[in-house]
Design a protein around this motif. Structure first.
Motif, PDB file in Angstrom:
ATOM      1  N   LEU A 265      -0.656 -11.864  -7.154  1.00 56.39           N
ATOM      2  CA  LEU A 265      -0.732 -10.485  -7.650  1.00 56.39           C
ATOM      3  C   LEU A 265       0.213  -9.578  -6.871  1.00 56.39           C
ATOM      4  O   LEU A 265       0.871  -8.710  -7.459  1.00 56.39           O
ATOM      5  N   ARG A 266       0.295  -9.776  -5.574  1.00 59.24           N
ATOM      6  CA  ARG A 266       1.250  -8.999  -4.767  1.00 59.24           C
ATOM      7  C   ARG A 266       2.682  -9.296  -5.194  1.00 59.24           C
ATOM      8  O   ARG A 266       3.524  -8.399  -5.257  1.00 59.24           O
ATOM      9  N   TYR A 267       2.955 -10.570  -5.484  1.00 62.80           N
ATOM     10  CA  TYR A 267       4.292 -10.953  -5.965  1.00 62.80           C
ATOM     11  C   TYR A 267       4.593 -10.258  -7.291  1.00 62.80           C
ATOM     12  O   TYR A 267       5.688  -9.728  -7.487  1.00 62.80           O
ATOM     13  N   TYR A 268       3.625 -10.247  -8.210  1.00 64.93           N
ATOM     14  CA  TYR A 268       3.832  -9.577  -9.496  1.00 64.93           C
ATOM     15  C   TYR A 268       4.164  -8.107  -9.280  1.00 64.93           C
ATOM     16  O   TYR A 268       5.021  -7.554  -9.954  1.00 64.93           O
ATOM     17  N   GLU A 269       3.483  -7.512  -8.337  1.00 65.91           N
ATOM     18  CA  GLU A 269       3.738  -6.105  -8.041  1.00 65.91           C
ATOM     19  C   GLU A 269       5.148  -5.922  -7.467  1.00 65.91           C
ATOM     20  O   GLU A 269       5.881  -5.025  -7.878  1.00 65.91           O
ATOM     21  N   GLU A 270       5.545  -6.787  -6.544  1.00 63.92           N
ATOM     22  CA  GLU A 270       6.889  -6.720  -5.955  1.00 63.92           C
ATOM     23  C   GLU A 270       7.978  -6.892  -7.013  1.00 63.92           C
ATOM     24  O   GLU A 270       9.047  -6.304  -6.908  1.00 63.92           O
ATOM     25  N   GLN A 271       7.700  -7.692  -8.035  1.00 66.84           N
ATOM     26  CA  GLN A 271       8.658  -7.955  -9.097  1.00 66.84           C
ATOM     27  C   GLN A 271       8.604  -6.903 -10.215  1.00 66.84           C
ATOM     28  O   GLN A 271       9.240  -7.069 -11.248  1.00 66.84           O
ATOM     29  N   ASP A 272       7.822  -5.861 -10.012  1.00 68.40           N
ATOM     30  CA  ASP A 272       7.635  -4.795 -11.012  1.00 68.40           C
ATOM     31  C   ASP A 272       7.033  -5.310 -12.312  1.00 68.40           C
ATOM     32  O   ASP A 272       7.365  -4.832 -13.402  1.00 68.40           O
ATOM     33  N   LEU A 273       6.156  -6.289 -12.198  1.00 74.04           N
ATOM     34  CA  LEU A 273       5.465  -6.826 -13.366  1.00 74.04           C
ATOM     35  C   LEU A 273       4.073  -6.225 -13.524  1.00 74.04           C
ATOM     36  O   LEU A 273       3.543  -6.168 -14.624  1.00 74.04           O
ATOM     37  N   LEU A 274       3.503  -5.803 -12.411  1.00 74.27           N
ATOM     38  CA  LEU A 274       2.130  -5.314 -12.402  1.00 74.27           C
ATOM     39  C   LEU A 274       2.051  -4.018 -11.597  1.00 74.27           C
ATOM     40  O   LEU A 274       2.123  -4.044 -10.363  1.00 74.27           O
ATOM     41  N   PRO A 275       1.916  -2.892 -12.284  1.00 72.33           N
ATOM     42  CA  PRO A 275       1.838  -1.621 -11.554  1.00 72.33           C
ATOM     43  C   PRO A 275       0.471  -1.418 -10.899  1.00 72.33           C
ATOM     44  O   PRO A 275      -0.546  -1.916 -11.392  1.00 72.33           O
ATOM     45  N   SER A 276       0.482  -0.736  -9.790  1.00 74.80           N
ATOM     46  CA  SER A 276      -0.770  -0.367  -9.127  1.00 74.80           C
ATOM     47  C   SER A 276      -0.583   1.009  -8.507  1.00 74.80           C
ATOM     48  O   SER A 276       0.524   1.500  -8.381  1.00 74.80           O
ATOM     49  N   GLU A 277      -1.702   1.576  -8.150  1.00 83.27           N
ATOM     50  CA  GLU A 277      -1.690   2.831  -7.402  1.00 83.27           C
ATOM     51  C   GLU A 277      -2.363   2.550  -6.071  1.00 83.27           C
ATOM     52  O   GLU A 277      -3.062   1.557  -5.914  1.00 83.27           O
ATOM     53  N   ARG A 278      -2.125   3.413  -5.115  1.00 84.56           N
ATOM     54  CA  ARG A 278      -2.758   3.256  -3.800  1.00 84.56           C
ATOM     55  C   ARG A 278      -3.845   4.296  -3.636  1.00 84.56           C
ATOM     56  O   ARG A 278      -3.683   5.460  -3.987  1.00 84.56           O
ATOM     57  N   SER A 279      -4.962   3.849  -3.076  1.00 88.84           N
ATOM     58  CA  SER A 279      -6.050   4.781  -2.769  1.00 88.84           C
ATOM     59  C   SER A 279      -5.667   5.572  -1.522  1.00 88.84           C
ATOM     60  O   SER A 279      -4.666   5.272  -0.857  1.00 88.84           O
ATOM     61  N   ALA A 280      -6.476   6.552  -1.195  1.00 93.39           N
ATOM     62  CA  ALA A 280      -6.220   7.353   0.006  1.00 93.39           C
ATOM     63  C   ALA A 280      -6.192   6.458   1.245  1.00 93.39           C
ATOM     64  O   ALA A 280      -5.464   6.736   2.198  1.00 93.39           O
ATOM     65  N   GLY A 281      -6.941   5.361   1.211  1.00 94.67           N
ATOM     66  CA  GLY A 281      -6.980   4.417   2.328  1.00 94.67           C
ATOM     67  C   GLY A 281      -5.870   3.372   2.270  1.00 94.67           C
ATOM     68  O   GLY A 281      -5.814   2.481   3.100  1.00 94.67           O
ATOM     69  N   GLY A 282      -4.990   3.463   1.275  1.00 90.72           N
ATOM     70  CA  GLY A 282      -3.869   2.542   1.163  1.00 90.72           C
ATOM     71  C   GLY A 282      -4.154   1.255   0.393  1.00 90.72           C
ATOM     72  O   GLY A 282      -3.298   0.379   0.312  1.00 90.72           O
ATOM     73  N   GLN A 283      -5.353   1.149  -0.178  1.00 93.07           N
ATOM     74  CA  GLN A 283      -5.681  -0.060  -0.941  1.00 93.07           C
ATOM     75  C   GLN A 283      -5.088   0.012  -2.348  1.00 93.07           C
ATOM     76  O   GLN A 283      -5.022   1.078  -2.951  1.00 93.07           O
ATOM     77  N   ARG A 284      -4.675  -1.154  -2.831  1.00 95.89           N
ATOM     78  CA  ARG A 284      -4.156  -1.227  -4.197  1.00 95.89           C
ATOM     79  C   ARG A 284      -5.309  -1.006  -5.174  1.00 95.89           C
ATOM     80  O   ARG A 284      -6.378  -1.581  -5.020  1.00 95.89           O
ATOM     81  N   ARG A 285      -5.028  -0.262  -6.225  1.00 92.89           N
ATOM     82  CA  ARG A 285      -5.991  -0.044  -7.296  1.00 92.89           C
ATOM     83  C   ARG A 285      -5.281  -0.322  -8.608  1.00 92.89           C
ATOM     84  O   ARG A 285      -4.185   0.162  -8.848  1.00 92.89           O
ATOM     85  N   TYR A 286      -5.911  -1.132  -9.451  1.00 91.72           N
ATOM     86  CA  TYR A 286      -5.329  -1.515 -10.728  1.00 91.72           C
ATOM     87  C   TYR A 286      -6.193  -0.978 -11.863  1.00 91.72           C
ATOM     88  O   TYR A 286      -7.418  -0.933 -11.738  1.00 91.72           O
ATOM     89  N   PRO A 287      -5.569  -0.649 -12.994  1.00 92.75           N
ATOM     90  CA  PRO A 287      -6.374  -0.242 -14.152  1.00 92.75           C
ATOM     91  C   PRO A 287      -7.087  -1.469 -14.725  1.00 92.75           C
ATOM     92  O   PRO A 287      -6.691  -2.614 -14.472  1.00 92.75           O
TER      93      PRO A 287
END
Length: 122
Positions: free
Chosen positions: A17-39
């Motif tokens: 999942l991190r790789y998908y994000e790095e490759q711009d395949l899977l967008p995420s947002e970061r929480s105030a604590g820096g955690q990835r959040r996905y729809p």
């Protein structure tokens, strides 16, 4: 959804999942604590990514295809590429079916060998 939840729902590793994000395949947002959040839609998107990878498309092609899947529009150049990929997949399917048929023959002959393959016992 947190990354672990997406991983559990899809059967895909957190690392992938991190790789998908790095490759711009899977967008995420970061929480105030820096955690990835996905729809919630991330689960379906990851499954689609997995299918496209399983079909043999490289991440570059997957990155081009994903927006088209969701918008319903494809550029002529991408359409040509997709048709070529589809033809390649169809060829692989044909080859795999032929290999399966050959294995079926070997299995059937092993279980019930033809008379010419039987060796007389001394």
């Amino acid at each position: 959804m947190r990354i672990g939840e997406v991983a559990r729902e899809t059967g895909v590793s957190v690392r992938a999942l991190r790789y998908y994000e790095e490759q711009d395949l899977l967008p995420s947002e970061r929480s105030a604590g820096g955690q990835r959040r996905y729809p919630a839609s991330a689960v379906d998107r990851v499954r689609l990514i997995q299918q496209l990878f399983a079909a043999g498309l490289p991440s570059r092609s997957v990155r081009e295809v994903l927006p088209c899947v969701y918008s319903g529009t494809v550029t002529p150049g991408l359409l040509d590429h997709l048709e070529a990929e589809r033809a390649r997949i169809s060829e692989r399917i044909t080859d795999l079916l032929a290999a399966r048929d050959r294995l079926d023959t070997v299995i059937a002959n092993t279980r019930n060998p033809p008379a010419e393959c039987l060796h007389p016992r001394d």
